[in-house]
Design a protein around this motif. Structure first.
Motif, mmCIF file in Angstrom:
data_model
loop_
_atom_site.group_PDB
_atom_site.id
_atom_site.type_symbol
_atom_site.label_atom_id
_atom_site.label_comp_id
_atom_site.label_asym_id
_atom_site.label_seq_id
_atom_site.Cartn_x
_atom_site.Cartn_y
_atom_site.Cartn_z
ATOM 1 N N ASP A 252 0.846 -1.189 0.000
ATOM 2 C CA ASP A 252 0.000 0.000 0.000
ATOM 3 C C ASP A 252 0.884 1.242 0.000
ATOM 4 O O ASP A 252 1.907 1.297 0.676
ATOM 5 C CB ASP A 252 -0.900 0.001 1.237
ATOM 6 N N GLY A 253 0.478 2.249 -0.730
ATOM 7 C CA GLY A 253 1.275 3.457 -0.794
ATOM 8 C C GLY A 253 2.552 3.236 -1.586
ATOM 9 O O GLY A 253 2.681 2.286 -2.366
ATOM 10 N N ASP A 254 3.520 4.110 -1.367
ATOM 11 C CA ASP A 254 4.772 4.046 -2.115
ATOM 12 C C ASP A 254 5.765 3.118 -1.428
ATOM 13 O O ASP A 254 6.818 3.542 -0.929
ATOM 14 C CB ASP A 254 5.372 5.451 -2.253
ATOM 15 N N THR A 262 11.863 -7.207 3.647
ATOM 16 C CA THR A 262 12.380 -5.839 3.619
ATOM 17 C C THR A 262 11.372 -4.927 2.926
ATOM 18 O O THR A 262 10.950 -5.213 1.799
ATOM 19 C CB THR A 262 13.721 -5.773 2.874
ATOM 20 N N VAL A 263 10.982 -3.871 3.582
ATOM 21 C CA VAL A 263 10.063 -2.900 2.983
ATOM 22 C C VAL A 263 10.882 -1.692 2.515
ATOM 23 O O VAL A 263 11.566 -1.046 3.312
ATOM 24 C CB VAL A 263 8.983 -2.456 3.982
ATOM 25 N N VAL A 264 10.813 -1.422 1.216
ATOM 26 C CA VAL A 264 11.546 -0.302 0.623
ATOM 27 C C VAL A 264 10.559 0.825 0.341
ATOM 28 O O VAL A 264 9.531 0.628 -0.318
ATOM 29 C CB VAL A 264 12.243 -0.720 -0.685
ATOM 30 N N HIS A 265 10.842 2.007 0.864
ATOM 31 C CA HIS A 265 10.011 3.191 0.648
ATOM 32 C C HIS A 265 10.608 4.010 -0.492
ATOM 33 O O HIS A 265 11.831 4.161 -0.594
ATOM 34 C CB HIS A 265 9.960 4.046 1.915
ATOM 35 N N GLY A 266 9.745 4.537 -1.339
ATOM 36 C CA GLY A 266 10.239 5.332 -2.448
ATOM 37 C C GLY A 266 9.129 6.106 -3.114
ATOM 38 O O GLY A 266 8.052 6.307 -2.536
ATOM 39 N N VAL A 295 19.671 6.680 13.664
ATOM 40 C CA VAL A 295 18.339 7.047 14.133
ATOM 41 C C VAL A 295 17.955 8.351 13.471
ATOM 42 O O VAL A 295 18.806 9.114 13.027
ATOM 43 C CB VAL A 295 18.309 7.209 15.671
ATOM 44 N N GLY A 296 16.647 8.591 13.360
ATOM 45 C CA GLY A 296 16.221 9.833 12.745
ATOM 46 C C GLY A 296 15.346 9.610 11.548
ATOM 47 O O GLY A 296 14.575 8.647 11.471
ATOM 48 N N SER A 297 15.508 10.462 10.526
ATOM 49 C CA SER A 297 14.537 10.550 9.444
ATOM 50 C C SER A 297 14.640 9.525 8.317
ATOM 51 O O SER A 297 13.643 9.290 7.646
ATOM 52 C CB SER A 297 14.601 11.953 8.823
ATOM 53 N N PRO A 298 15.799 8.927 8.029
ATOM 54 C CA PRO A 298 15.866 8.051 6.853
ATOM 55 C C PRO A 298 14.824 6.936 6.897
ATOM 56 O O PRO A 298 14.644 6.277 7.918
ATOM 57 C CB PRO A 298 17.281 7.476 6.926
ATOM 58 N N ARG A 299 14.116 6.739 5.789
ATOM 59 C CA ARG A 299 13.067 5.725 5.748
ATOM 60 C C ARG A 299 13.613 4.343 5.432
ATOM 61 O O ARG A 299 13.030 3.351 5.822
ATOM 62 C CB ARG A 299 12.034 6.105 4.675
ATOM 63 N N ASN A 300 14.722 4.255 4.683
ATOM 64 C CA ASN A 300 15.262 2.953 4.273
ATOM 65 C C ASN A 300 16.597 2.697 4.964
ATOM 66 O O ASN A 300 17.599 3.351 4.650
ATOM 67 C CB ASN A 300 15.447 2.910 2.749
ATOM 68 N N ALA A 353 13.883 7.951 1.083
ATOM 69 C CA ALA A 353 12.779 7.509 0.230
ATOM 70 C C ALA A 353 12.659 8.364 -1.017
ATOM 71 O O ALA A 353 12.285 7.877 -2.095
ATOM 72 C CB ALA A 353 11.474 7.534 1.017
ATOM 73 N N THR A 354 13.006 9.637 -0.911
ATOM 74 C CA THR A 354 12.897 10.535 -2.069
ATOM 75 C C THR A 354 13.896 10.198 -3.167
ATOM 76 O O THR A 354 13.762 10.674 -4.300
ATOM 77 C CB THR A 354 13.123 11.999 -1.630
ATOM 78 N N GLU A 355 14.902 9.375 -2.858
ATOM 79 C CA GLU A 355 15.928 9.009 -3.835
ATOM 80 C C GLU A 355 15.655 7.653 -4.486
ATOM 81 O O GLU A 355 16.442 7.191 -5.313
ATOM 82 C CB GLU A 355 17.302 8.958 -3.163
ATOM 83 N N VAL A 356 14.569 6.986 -4.104
ATOM 84 C CA VAL A 356 14.259 5.648 -4.601
ATOM 85 C C VAL A 356 13.078 5.726 -5.575
ATOM 86 O O VAL A 356 12.060 6.348 -5.259
ATOM 87 C CB VAL A 356 13.910 4.686 -3.439
ATOM 88 N N ARG A 357 13.210 5.100 -6.736
ATOM 89 C CA ARG A 357 12.130 5.056 -7.703
ATOM 90 C C ARG A 357 11.547 3.640 -7.749
ATOM 91 O O ARG A 357 12.294 2.658 -7.828
ATOM 92 C CB ARG A 357 12.633 5.431 -9.113
#
Length: 363
Positions: A252-254, A262-266, A295-300, A353-357
């Motif tokens: 669901d979603g991006d 492994t869940v990859v966000h993009g 720790v922090g903001s990175p999604r992947n 996540a903004t760098e993954v297509r």
């Protein structure tokens, strides 16, 4: 080996060769250059040999325009020398006992008198910048010179189709760029349709209009060269383009769920719906390497074990194996030294996540 000016030279191939694992359909528009890419054993050379008539498919057809060269259902198989097809491979295969001019004039002599054949040979030798070699024998040529002559000989036959099977593979690196430019200029000025087998992205980018990526004897990706290399959907094209590909299914979603849960966000490009197959494309330049989980903001954040650490330009390419597959990261030499990276090291690969297509696939 003849061709008539103005004829349609569109190549249409449908071929199944079980003994070589080939089962595909490929089309090259008239006058275009189609690059055939893929790992060793993918079926690239088998495909061009089917077009050339050197391999008979168990089932299939080969057509150039309105001419049928192979049709297994009708038991049609035009012999190689009558197909209007020229094949140039790694080995120039020049006739050793003939001069350069005589080699190039060999095919024109079938259709013209000696004077006309000689004029055609001299014209093509001039086009490939080898006219000064006309009176030499093949043993007196360098590898680059021999390939120039072989190209002139192939085109002097006035083929409808030109097949280049890794023509630069056996050449010195210093000679390759000049011959590549020459092939591009000469082919673009001819009317024939060209297929070029290569492992080199520079060949594809500089020579071809479109690209077909083969793997296991099947087409796994095709389209304009720039599009395929900009958004690769196969592992080979990704490696060629310098990106990493992770296979999985859309959530669901991006998101993409890959091996090892492994869940990859993009950013999803044309989301096909949850549960449908897709890939995540990640450029090594966007991947960071950490010795401890950040720790922090990175999604992947992907745990991995380093397999190789190699110098690339002024930096370092880190290749690591993770649950979803092999990933690459390009980092600075200073960062690699500070992290004391070496094969076997446990690390965390981080990419925003903004760098993954995310793209849908046919798998």
């Amino acid at each position: 080996m003849t061709g008539d000016t103005g004829t349609d030279t569109t190549i249409s191939v449908r071929a199944r060769v079980p003994v070589r694992g080939l089962d595909l359909s490929v089309t090259a528009p008239a006058g275009s250059v189609l690059a055939l890419l893929g790992p060793n054993g993918a079926g690239k050379s088998t495909l061009v040999h089917v077009v050339a008539g050197l391999v008979r498919p168990d089932d299939g057809t080969v057509r150039v325009g309105t001419r049928t060269l192979t049709d297994t259902a009708s038991r049609v198989h035009v012999p190689p020398h009558r197909r209007g097809v020229a094949l140039l491979a790694q080995d120039p295969l020049l006739f050793p006992h003939l001069t350069v001019r005589e080699n190039v004039a060999f095919a024109p002599r079938v259709r013209h008198d000696r004077r006309r054949a000689r004029a055609i040979a001299d014209d093509w030798l001039a086009r490939v910048e080898a006219h000064d070699l006309a009176d030499r024998l093949p043993r007196q040529l360098s590898g680059g010179q021999a390939q120039r002559v072989a190209l002139a000989r192939a085109l002097a036959a006035d083929p409808d189709v030109l097949l280049l099977d890794e023509p630069f593979a056996a050449m010195d690196a210093d000679a390759t760029p000049a011959l590549r430019r020459l092939v591009r200029d000469v082919v673009s000025g001819s009317r024939c349709t060209t297929m070029v087998v290569t492992h080199d992205r520079v060949d594809a980018l500089s020579l071809a209009d479109d690209v077909v990526v083969l793997d296991g004897g099947r087409v796994v990706e095709e389209g304009p060269v720039a599009d395929v290399l900009a958004t690769p959907r196969s592992s080979f094209a990704a490696a060629l383009a310098g990106t990493t590909v992770i296979h999985g299914v859309f959530g669901d979603g991006d998101t993409l769920r890959a091996e090892g849960d492994t869940v990859v966000h993009g950013n999803a490009i044309d989301h096909p719906g949850s549960g449908r197959p897709g890939i995540a494309s990640i450029a090594p330049t966007t991947v960071s390497v950490f010795a401890v989980r950040p720790v922090g903001s990175p999604r992947n954040v992907i745990p991995a074990r380093i397999e190789e650490v190699d110098a690339v330009g002024s930096g370092v390419r880190v290749t690591a194996r993770a649950a979803p597959g092999v990933l690459a990261a390009d980092i600075t030499s200073a960062a690699a030294t500070e992290l004391d990276l070496r094969p076997g090291s446990e690390v965390f690969l981080v990419v925003k996540a903004t760098e993954v297509r995310l793209y849908p696939t046919r798998r």
